[in-house]
Write an enzyme that holds these catalytic residues in place. Structure first.
Site, mmCIF file in Angstrom:
data_model
loop_
_atom_site.group_PDB
_atom_site.id
_atom_site.type_symbol
_atom_site.label_atom_id
_atom_site.label_comp_id
_atom_site.label_asym_id
_atom_site.label_seq_id
_atom_site.Cartn_x
_atom_site.Cartn_y
_atom_site.Cartn_z
ATOM 1 N N ASN A 7 7.929 42.627 -4.121
ATOM 2 C CA ASN A 7 9.243 42.579 -3.464
ATOM 3 C C ASN A 7 10.139 41.657 -4.297
ATOM 4 O O ASN A 7 9.989 40.441 -4.247
ATOM 5 C CB ASN A 7 9.044 42.043 -2.040
ATOM 6 C CG ASN A 7 10.347 41.940 -1.270
ATOM 7 O OD1 ASN A 7 11.430 42.206 -1.800
ATOM 8 N ND2 ASN A 7 10.255 41.532 -0.022
ATOM 9 N N ARG A 91 8.860 47.277 -2.696
ATOM 10 C CA ARG A 91 9.867 47.306 -1.647
ATOM 11 C C ARG A 91 11.231 47.510 -2.305
ATOM 12 O O ARG A 91 11.607 46.771 -3.217
ATOM 13 C CB ARG A 91 9.872 45.995 -0.876
ATOM 14 C CG ARG A 91 10.914 46.029 0.203
ATOM 15 C CD ARG A 91 11.336 44.678 0.621
ATOM 16 N NE ARG A 91 12.331 44.788 1.673
ATOM 17 C CZ ARG A 91 13.253 43.880 1.891
ATOM 18 N NH1 ARG A 91 13.316 42.810 1.140
ATOM 19 N NH2 ARG A 91 14.126 44.046 2.841
ATOM 20 N N HIS A 180 15.559 47.192 7.525
ATOM 21 C CA HIS A 180 14.311 46.735 8.176
ATOM 22 C C HIS A 180 13.423 47.919 8.582
ATOM 23 O O HIS A 180 12.569 47.785 9.468
ATOM 24 C CB HIS A 180 14.587 45.937 9.471
ATOM 25 C CG HIS A 180 15.257 44.619 9.287
ATOM 26 N ND1 HIS A 180 16.204 44.144 10.178
ATOM 27 C CD2 HIS A 180 15.107 43.653 8.363
ATOM 28 C CE1 HIS A 180 16.617 42.953 9.790
ATOM 29 N NE2 HIS A 180 15.973 42.627 8.683
ATOM 30 N N ARG A 241 25.154 35.875 10.306
ATOM 31 C CA ARG A 241 26.013 37.075 10.298
ATOM 32 C C ARG A 241 26.561 37.349 11.691
ATOM 33 O O ARG A 241 25.856 37.195 12.679
ATOM 34 C CB ARG A 241 25.206 38.301 9.838
ATOM 35 C CG ARG A 241 24.841 38.266 8.383
ATOM 36 C CD ARG A 241 24.120 39.552 7.974
ATOM 37 N NE ARG A 241 23.177 39.271 6.911
ATOM 38 C CZ ARG A 241 21.976 39.825 6.787
ATOM 39 N NH1 ARG A 241 21.569 40.721 7.666
ATOM 40 N NH2 ARG A 241 21.197 39.497 5.793
ATOM 41 N N GLU A 384 5.264 43.878 6.784
ATOM 42 C CA GLU A 384 5.887 44.894 5.927
ATOM 43 C C GLU A 384 5.025 45.196 4.704
ATOM 44 O O GLU A 384 4.957 46.326 4.247
ATOM 45 C CB GLU A 384 7.293 44.425 5.519
ATOM 46 C CG GLU A 384 8.276 44.550 6.677
ATOM 47 C CD GLU A 384 9.483 43.634 6.584
ATOM 48 O OE1 GLU A 384 9.293 42.409 6.752
ATOM 49 O OE2 GLU A 384 10.591 44.123 6.356
#
Ligand code: ADP
Length: 399
Positions: A7, A91, A180, A241, A384
């Site tokens: 990743n 990823r 996600h 955010r 993940e």
């Protein structure tokens, strides 16, 4: 079969090696400050102390070179040669509309990822660099791309389109993509396993609540809606955010503050969310502490966060005509007992009843709803990397 999962971020690289015959983690690590002064690799063979290497690493290829050395190291390694690694799973953040699942990486795939750079200018370039570096250093090992956007590609146009002139979708591919995806897919599959049901018979709302946060509606194993949009800025309130806001706010702030629209977007990404409301922190542990000390804005930020998650749970239950399960995952979802309680409060009208005692859990798989709860509530730590490795095995086994 051993799989390396990679990743790559702009100056970092996370990796894991998994033995997929029994789904066990053999080694993991993190390289930081790639291309900067003070590059460092922190490698860990599971069960052993961390092995730290500080050395100049001017690019991702240098970094992966050090990772491969560590993986084959006599003391800290987990393979005697890289030939023992059967495949690499990468990823990748954005695959646009091109892929609805993981794929074997070919030059065509690389071209498609290059075309998506416009859509993910911060993420796709380092992902691409990581793949190229692995291809150079492991030329005979198959590589698989696992995309954050892929799981959401099953959304229908009435869900993924924005009601703006259609030509913007045609010209620029402006639409909801969602992110996600690997996590939403993993936890929805685990939920089915824990409930001992076929995923095709289940309607699940998955809540990935970490620094970045999103919900998804997973109906019969297929994603029908998700809260992040064209970018990861939309939807839930997050650490820094804003989540969804009226877009007219952007030009209004821009005019009032004499800053550009880009600068406003930067504020919405980095200085908003629970950090912006509380003025305390983006970390929920800090917020809970501040709330306990009577900080009203920290309490407000937590309330706003919970309210927005509740809003999406309701919306997705309407979209799916009910739900069998709600899943909480990622840093906050897995660990924040009080936040799960706030989100699930006053939802008994929808058949959602949290069991406060069972909810007293952090970071382990557990059903936390009352036996009487029509909708089961589950805590499921996301993984993940395991999902990426599973997809990778599936694809290379069919070669
Ligand atoms: P990301 O991968 O998006 O960076 P994570 O899924 O690791 O984020 O989630 C990080 C967030 O999880 C932290 O900012 C913190 O708010 C929250 N978190 C982690 N542990 C706890 C805990 N024990 N209690 C409450 N919140 C926690």
């Amino acid at each position: 079969m051993k799989v390396l999962v990679v990743n790559c971020g702009s100056s970092s690289l996370k990796y894991q090696v998994l033995e997929m015959d029994n789904s066990t983690l053999l080694a993991k690590g993190l390289v930081e400050r790639i291309g900067l002064d003070g590059s460092v690799m922190k490698h860990e063979k599971i069960g052993m102390d961390k092995y730290i290497v500080e050395a100049p690493m001017k690019n991702h290829k240098d970094a992966i070179g050090y990772v491969l050395k560590a993986l084959t190291d006599k003391e800290h390694g987990v393979v005697s040669s890289m030939d023992e690694i059967s495949a690499v799973g990468h990823r990748v953040v954005h695959a646009g509309e091109k892929y609805a699942g993981s794929v074997l990486i070919t030059e065509d795939v690389m071209n498609a990822l290059e075309e998506c750079i416009d859509l993910a200018p911060l993420h796709n370039p380092p992902n691409i660099l990581g793949i190229r570096a692995c291809q150079e250093l492991m030329p005979n090992t198959p590589m698989v791309g696992v995309f954050d956007t892929a799981f959401h590609q099953t959304m229908k146009p009435e869900t993924f389109l924005y009601a703006i002139p259609y030509e913007y979708y045609e010209k620029y591919k402006i639409r909801k993509y969602g992110f996600h995806g690997t996590s939403h897919k993993y936890v929805s599959m685990r939920a089915a396993a824990l409930l001992d049901k076929d995923i095709k018979d289940l309607k699940i709302v998955t809540c990935h609540l970490g620094n970045g946060a999103s919900c998804a509606a997973v109906k019969h194993g297929v994603c029908i809606d998700t809260s992040m949009g064209f970018t990861p800025l939309d939807g839930l309130i997050m650490g820094t955010r804003s989540g969804g806001i009226d877009p007219a706010v952007i030009t209004f702030i821009s005019e009032k503050e004499g800053i550009t629209a880009d600068e406003v977007i930067n504020i919405l990404n980095k200085k908003s969310g629970v950090a912006g409301i509380s003025g305390v922190s983006s970390d929920f542990r800090d917020l809970a502490e501040a709330e306990a000390q009577g900080n009203e804005r920290a309490a407000l930020a937590l309330k706003m966060f919970a309210w927005r998650v509740k809003y999406y749970i309701g919306a997705y239950m309407a979209e799916m005509n009910g739900a069998d399960a709600i899943v909480f995952t990622a840093g906050i979802g897995e660990n924040d007992i009080d936040m799960r309680k706030q989100i699930c409060s006053d939802l008994d009208g929808l058949g959602i009843e949290l069991d406060e005692e069972k909810n007293n859990v952090r970071g382990e798989e557990r059903i936390v709803s009352k036996d009487s709860s029509k909708v089961k509530i589950l805590v499921i730590p996301t993984n993940e990397e395991l999902m990426i490795a599973q997809d990778t095995v599936e694809i290379v086994s069919n070669l």
